[in-house]
Design an enzyme around this catalytic site. Structure first.
Site, PDB file in Angstrom:
ATOM      1  N   TYR A  13       0.831  -1.240  -0.129  1.00 19.82           N
ATOM      2  CA  TYR A  13      -0.030  -0.088   0.019  1.00 19.82           C
ATOM      3  C   TYR A  13       1.000   1.305  -0.048  1.00 19.82           C
ATOM      4  O   TYR A  13       0.386   2.387  -0.425  1.00 19.82           O
ATOM      5  CB  TYR A  13      -0.990  -0.211   1.029  1.00 19.82           C
ATOM      6  CG  TYR A  13      -2.113  -1.000   1.333  1.00 19.82           C
ATOM      7  CD1 TYR A  13      -3.123  -0.762   0.200  1.00 19.82           C
ATOM      8  CD2 TYR A  13      -2.161  -1.899   2.205  1.00 19.82           C
ATOM      9  CE1 TYR A  13      -4.269  -1.589   0.154  1.00 19.82           C
ATOM     10  CE2 TYR A  13      -3.307  -2.868   2.004  1.00 19.82           C
ATOM     11  CZ  TYR A  13      -4.332  -2.683   1.222  1.00 19.82           C
ATOM     12  OH  TYR A  13      -5.306  -3.409   1.288  1.00 19.82           O
ATOM     13  N   SER A  58      -1.810  -5.515  -7.770  1.00 25.90           N
ATOM     14  CA  SER A  58      -1.939  -4.467  -6.591  1.00 25.90           C
ATOM     15  C   SER A  58      -2.465  -5.249  -5.391  1.00 25.90           C
ATOM     16  O   SER A  58      -3.267  -6.128  -5.267  1.00 25.90           O
ATOM     17  CB  SER A  58      -2.638  -3.495  -6.724  1.00 25.90           C
ATOM     18  OG  SER A  58      -4.305  -3.809  -6.932  1.00 25.90           O
ATOM     19  N   ASP A  59      -2.142  -4.657  -4.268  1.00 23.89           N
ATOM     20  CA  ASP A  59      -3.061  -4.932  -2.938  1.00 23.89           C
ATOM     21  C   ASP A  59      -4.664  -4.527  -3.162  1.00 23.89           C
ATOM     22  O   ASP A  59      -4.624  -3.675  -4.000  1.00 23.89           O
ATOM     23  CB  ASP A  59      -2.246  -4.613  -1.791  1.00 23.89           C
ATOM     24  CG  ASP A  59      -2.794  -5.449  -0.324  1.00 23.89           C
ATOM     25  OD1 ASP A  59      -3.852  -5.931  -0.367  1.00 23.89           O
ATOM     26  OD2 ASP A  59      -1.932  -5.480   0.432  1.00 23.89           O
ATOM     27  N   TRP A  60      -5.379  -4.818  -2.311  1.00 22.70           N
ATOM     28  CA  TRP A  60      -6.717  -4.483  -2.210  1.00 22.70           C
ATOM     29  C   TRP A  60      -6.784  -2.951  -1.962  1.00 22.70           C
ATOM     30  O   TRP A  60      -6.903  -2.663  -0.732  1.00 22.70           O
ATOM     31  CB  TRP A  60      -7.727  -5.485  -1.548  1.00 22.70           C
ATOM     32  CG  TRP A  60      -8.204  -6.715  -2.272  1.00 22.70           C
ATOM     33  CD1 TRP A  60      -9.317  -7.350  -2.277  1.00 22.70           C
ATOM     34  CD2 TRP A  60      -7.128  -7.679  -2.780  1.00 22.70           C
ATOM     35  NE1 TRP A  60      -9.474  -8.401  -2.828  1.00 22.70           N
ATOM     36  CE2 TRP A  60      -8.015  -8.432  -3.507  1.00 22.70           C
ATOM     37  CE3 TRP A  60      -5.713  -7.694  -3.183  1.00 22.70           C
ATOM     38  CZ2 TRP A  60      -7.742  -9.688  -4.077  1.00 22.70           C
ATOM     39  CZ3 TRP A  60      -5.381  -8.639  -4.097  1.00 22.70           C
ATOM     40  CH2 TRP A  60      -6.235  -9.743  -4.430  1.00 22.70           C
ATOM     41  N   GLY A  61      -7.155  -2.306  -3.006  1.00 20.87           N
ATOM     42  CA  GLY A  61      -7.367  -0.589  -2.684  1.00 20.87           C
ATOM     43  C   GLY A  61      -6.064   0.051  -2.695  1.00 20.87           C
ATOM     44  O   GLY A  61      -5.744   0.920  -1.737  1.00 20.87           O
TER      45      GLY A  61
END
Length: 695
Positions: free
Chosen positions: A204, A235-238
């Site tokens: 993130y 990507s990571d989530w968000g």
């Protein structure tokens, strides 16, 4: 392949989780029953399977996705695997996770967490293996190999320097690029070489001002350029605020509903298509993104699945039990352990919900065991989206029950630790006391200090004052402060030991299992010994821009303590056994790397396992501490084994940023063989030739 088909592969949709406000997305077809962390549609006419991903490294998680799923094997925390120093065990655990993922139709496991332990307050340290890049890489790679050996893609994550959870979406990690290559990035580089993971998940945070998901230098120049990585970056989530991250090296936007929650919009759908139509996203780059995703699918073989493998939950429980056994570290033992099993002792067991089970870390890595948790306590917290998921989860493996099984002659009483004075009453009338200390740690928050919550330090102090024959068992994901350390007879670090953890703890305490765990992280005497005594941003509200300066650079963990000349509370690599080991005949060879050969002997009276460690301690007159290699050695009483360790040359080198290569300084190199980073038993030196190599 049409452009619409290409674009369909560039996102994943989070499955329905009504409990946290995520409804079923209309883009997930009605026939898809098993909800998961991420769904990407397949292309049936081309034989491309749908992609379905699940968290995580400790087992197949289920944060409300699948109401009918009765649970999965809940393995010990990755830091416990790190304590085992056992690559074979890491691989067995990964293979079991892969089988359980595949049995549910999930072909991607969001496992492989290898961020280094840079801060003992990081909420997610339990998900990572070690403060050392070699240990992290070797164990992480074997876990990936285990998962992918079952035909399930595994990630490595979180790329990179996602070493704190405080304001993680707004955190900027500042580090010298060369030092980054010699530490956190080296862990990823070695792990990628050893396992070829299908995907790399970005963190993130920012690094040196650029978000990881859109960090051109780290994604394009290092990962795909210097290292030649052929898989895809997700990507990571968000973690994707902008469409142009596609130009900077990101191949897939994952869990796009979280980007809507975090940034207000999806990045790789309409906005990316618009950029493509306007010529801002070249067709060659679009094809490269898709090619990388498909390459991993075919390389791992998710398109070749036959019938789902048989899942032997009993066998998987045995693997979880063995990881817990080998991951438990005895930190102190003044002759009280192992407990005699044939004496009518009066034993007081106090605190830690030991009558119910053992704790787990919280967040996306928390695994619901078969049959459910023994108990769940919501703690909450002002930590954004993840605050609501800050829970104490108890795995139904009660240490109290297991101790009663192994101590049939003992009279065992339990006290919940509700009030210190009341607990002291039980302690005073007992022959000995086993006090449990627990702490909730997890995703989305860091710890403000190293203490035990809920007044447990005061409880242990009161109990130890009432009965000096006190044994403390710690179930945490990080080191703890120990204001009561001098007052107790034994300290056992059990970490988060998974669904069979209560049994493993009882077996170690009673000597059925000889402890062999070694610390993969340094225990400081206080936060004043660490590079950042005060954690930046810890006092600020969620959403505050935060900068963490990693001025220690590559000197992470034990390297920092050696450089600063500081003696920690317990050193990296430390751990006690119920037997003894000796080392002799250390011989080292130089040239292009260092090879060390030595003999380990069990000089005690019972079988056990040791973890000898070979360190670089200096180059010429310059102090430089690096773990060069290790091996877990199992020996019968009186048995010896010759061990050979060859160093990865990068552990002997500096990264030369101007040359873009690794540089070994020629001349004398000092080597030591030890039981821990601060317990070096034998020394030697050899000569290396100067050279530039690698990328």
């Amino acid at each position: 392949m049409t452009d619409d088909e290409r674009f369909s592969l560039l996102i994943s949709l989070m499955g329905a989780v009504p409990s946290i406000g995520v409804p079923r997305d209309k883009r997930i077809p009605p026939e898809v029953g098993n909800m998961s962390a991420g769904y990407t549609p397949g292309i049936p006419r081309l034989g491309v399977p749908a992609l379905q991903s699940s968290d995580a490294s400790m087992g197949v998680t289920n944060p409300g996705y699948r109401p009918d799923d009765k649970g999965a094997t809940a393995f010990p925390a990755s830091i416990a695997v790190g304590s085992s120093f056992n690559p074979k065990l890491a691989r067995e655990g990964g293979a079991a996770i892969g089988r359980e993922a595949r049995s549910r139709g999930f072909n991607i496991q969001l496992a492989g967490g290898i961020n280094l332990h840079r801060d003992v307050r990081n909420g997610r340290n339990f998900e990572y293996y070690s403060e050392d890049p070699l240990v992290s890489a070797v164990l992480g790679a074997e876990a990936v190999n285990g998962i992918q050996g079952e035909g399930v893609i595994s990630t490595l994550k979180h790329y990179t320097l996602n070493c704190n959870e405080t304001n993680r979406h707004w955190l900027d990690a500042i580090i010298d690029p060369a030092a980054h290559r010699e530490s956190d990035l080296l862990a990823f580089q070695i792990a990628i070489e050893r396992s070829q993971p299908g995907a790399i998940m970005s963190g993130y945070n920012k690094v040196n001002g650029e978000y990881l998901s859109g960090n051109r230098y780290l994604l394009n120049e290092v990962l795909k350029g210097a290292w030649g990585y052929k898989g895809y970056g997700m990507s990571d989530w968000g973690a994707v605020p902008e469409w142009d991250y596609a130009l900077k090296g990101l191949d897939q936007e994952s869990g796009i509903q979280m980007d809507v929650k975090q940034w207000g919009a999806e990045a790789f759908t309409d906005r990316l298509k618009k950029a493509y139509a306007e010529g801002k996203l070249p067709k060659e780059r679009l094809s490269d993104m898709v090619r990388r995703i498909l390459r991993s699918a075919y390389a791992v073989g998710i398109d070749q699945w036959g019938p789902a493998p048989t899942v032997d939950l009993a066998k998987h429980n045995e693997i979880a039990l063995e990881i817990a056994r080998q991951g438990i570290v005895v930190l102190k033992n003044d002759g009280v352990l192992p407990l005699p099993t044939d004496k009518p002792l009066k034993i007081g067991v106090i605190g830690g919900y030991a009558q119910l089970g053992v704790p787990s870390g919280t967040g996306s890595g928390a695994v619901l065991p078969v049959g459910g948790f023994a108990a769940t306590l919501n703690i909450g917290g002002a930590h954004g989206f993840m605050g609501a998921a800050r829970n104490l989860y108890l795995m139904p493996s009660a240490p109290l029950t297991e101790l009663k099984k192994l101590l049939p002659q003992a009279q065992i009483e339990f006290d919940g630790g509700y009030m210190p004075l009341e607990s002291a009453f039980l302690a005073r009338r007992s022959d000995l006391v086993i006090a449990f200390g627990i702490r909730v740690e997890g995703e989305g928050f860091d710890l403000p200090d190293m203490s035990l919550p809920w007044g447990q330090d005061a409880l242990i102090d009161a109990v130890a004052a009432a009965n000096p024959n006190t044994i403390v068992v710690l179930e945490t994901g990080n080191p703890v402060s120990m204001p009561w350390r001098s007052k107790v007879k034994a300290i056992v670090q059990a970490w988060y030991p998974g669904q069979a953890g209560g049994q493993a703890i009882a077996e170690v305490l009673t000597g059925k299992v000889n402890p062999s765990g070694r610390l993969p992280i340094t225990f400081p005497a206080s936060l004043a010994q660490t590079p950042r005594p005060k954690l930046p941003g810890i006092e600020t509200p969620w959403g505050t821009p935060t900068t963490v300066r990693y001025d220690e650079g590559a000197e992470v963990g034990y390297r920092w303590y050696a450089q600063q000349g500081i003696k920690p509370l317990y050193a990296f690599g430390y751990g006690l056994s119920y037997t003894r080991f000796s080392y002799k005949n250390l011989k080292v060879k130089g040239g292009e790397t260092i090879t060390a050969t030595f003999t380990v002997t069990n000089t005690g009276k019972r079988a056990g396992a040791d973890v000898p460690q070979v360190y670089l301690t200096g180059i010429g007159e310059t102090k430089r501490m690096r773990l060069l290699g290790f091996e877990r050695v199992e020996l019968e009483p009186g048995e010896s084994k010759e061990v050979t360790v060859s160093a990865d040359p990068r552990l002997l080198a500096h990264f030369d940023g101007n040359a873009g290569q690794w540089r070994i300084t020629g001349g004398s190199h000092k080597v030591a063989l030890g039981k821990a980073a601060d317990a070096l038993m034998l020394t030697a030196q050899t000569t290396l030739q100067p050279r530039l190599f690698g990328r």
